[in-house]
Design a protein around this motif. Structure first.
Motif, PDB file in Angstrom:
ATOM      1  N   PRO A 173       0.705  -1.174   0.006  1.00 21.08           N
ATOM      2  CA  PRO A 173      -0.272   0.077   0.095  1.00 21.08           C
ATOM      3  C   PRO A 173       0.860   1.193  -0.115  1.00 21.08           C
ATOM      4  N   ALA A 174       0.411   2.273  -0.481  1.00 23.04           N
ATOM      5  CA  ALA A 174       1.077   3.565  -0.869  1.00 23.04           C
ATOM      6  C   ALA A 174       1.723   4.102   0.535  1.00 23.04           C
ATOM      7  N   GLN A 175       0.883   3.945   1.876  1.00 21.68           N
ATOM      8  CA  GLN A 175       1.501   4.312   3.019  1.00 21.68           C
ATOM      9  C   GLN A 175       2.994   3.559   3.377  1.00 21.68           C
ATOM     10  N   ARG A 176       2.810   2.494   3.147  1.00 26.20           N
ATOM     11  CA  ARG A 176       4.001   1.400   3.627  1.00 26.20           C
ATOM     12  C   ARG A 176       4.999   1.933   2.359  1.00 26.20           C
ATOM     13  N   LYS A 177       4.638   1.999   1.214  1.00 28.69           N
ATOM     14  CA  LYS A 177       6.035   2.446   0.426  1.00 28.69           C
ATOM     15  C   LYS A 177       6.601   3.836   0.735  1.00 28.69           C
TER      16      LYS A 177
END
Length: 287
Positions: A173-177
């Motif tokens: 997911p974007a936040q983890r990236k």
């Protein structure tokens, strides 16, 4: 041992430089240009006009490779062949010799393109570009053949690592990236500070960090555009990019910041423009 390998490399360069006829000379000089300044044309072409996701991968892989190559070069600090052997003809070039940045970058860039396209004929073209770019570096007297071979090896290892872990990373997911990007850049910055690296190292980190965040925030689909609109994108974007490249060094001269900070900030601005501002502008203008 090392001296004998470098002596063999110098003899190889001298033998290679006997073949200076046209169009061979022009062809090899073109491939050296393509593997250096040429990325200012090829990366934006993919990013703005063909496939944004692929373009972002190429941009991030290029910045990562620039970081890794410069760190290793500055660690070994091996002089270039023309600086050691007066028999070698060269137009000259700044920086150290080992490993070849052109060879490492060309293996990553064209290797990733070959993996993405997946066509046998295109893979053949990419392999030819990789080989001729590496050969051109020895022909021009700026790299020993061992520099080129190790550059190819490092580039190949980067592709292998991407093949193993890249798909999993892209599924995050974007936040983890975003967190992973911050952690990676922080660790690489700490290593650069520890090694006393040059401004170019920090510049690659700045561009990679900002381009990565722009990739998470801005969506674009150039494949949905017609050829005319893609051409307009490329013409406008390239013009803006080269104006920016002319202006940024002058802006850097106005401040009294350390070169590392200058390098980081200026390349972060450059990354923000090509990966964020220009794609946003294209969408606003319906290009």
């Amino acid at each position: 041992m090392i001296e004998s390998i470098l002596a063999w490399g110098a003899d190889f360069i001298i033998a290679l430089q006997q073949f200076t006829f046209w169009p061979w000379d022009g062809l090899l000089r073109f491939f050296t240009w393509l593997g250096g300044m040429g990325y200012l044309f090829t990366v934006p072409l993919v990013l703005w006009c063909i496939d944004r996701n692929l373009g972002l991968k190429l941009l991030l892989m290029v910045t990562l490779t620039m970081y890794l190559n410069t760190v290793v070069k500055e660690w070994f600090a091996l002089p270039r062949p023309f600086e050691v052997d007066a028999r070698i003809v060269s137009d000259g070039e700044m920086g150290f010799s080992f490993p070849s940045g052109h060879a490492q970058l060309v293996a990553v860039f064209w290797g990733l393109l070959a993996m993405h396209v997946g066509k046998r004929w295109f893979t053949g073209v990419c392999l030819a570009v990789i080989f001729l770019t590496g050969l051109s570096r020895s022909y021009l007297g700026v790299h020993y053949p061992t520099d080129v071979a190790v550059g190819w090896l490092f580039g190949g290892l980067t592709l292998w690592a991407w093949h193993l872990w890249g798909p999993a990373l892209m599924s995050w997911p974007a936040q983890r990236k975003a967190i992973a990007l911050l952690v990676a850049v922080s660790l690489m910055t700490a290593l650069a500070l520890l090694l006393g690296s040059s401004a170019m190292v920090y510049g690659s980190l700045g561009m990679g960090l900002v381009a990565g965040f722009c990739g998470l925030k801005i969506q674009d689909n150039p494949a949905a555009m017609g050829l005319v609109k893609r051409g307009l994108r490329y013409a406008v974007g390239t013009a803006v990019m080269f104006v920016l490249l002319a202006v940024l060094p002058k802006v850097a001269g106005w401040g009294q910041l350390p070169s590392a900070v200058d390098g980081f900030v200026l390349m972060a601005v450059f990354g923000a423009v090509i990966a964020g501002l220009l794609p946003w502008f294209f969408q606003r203008m319906r290009l």
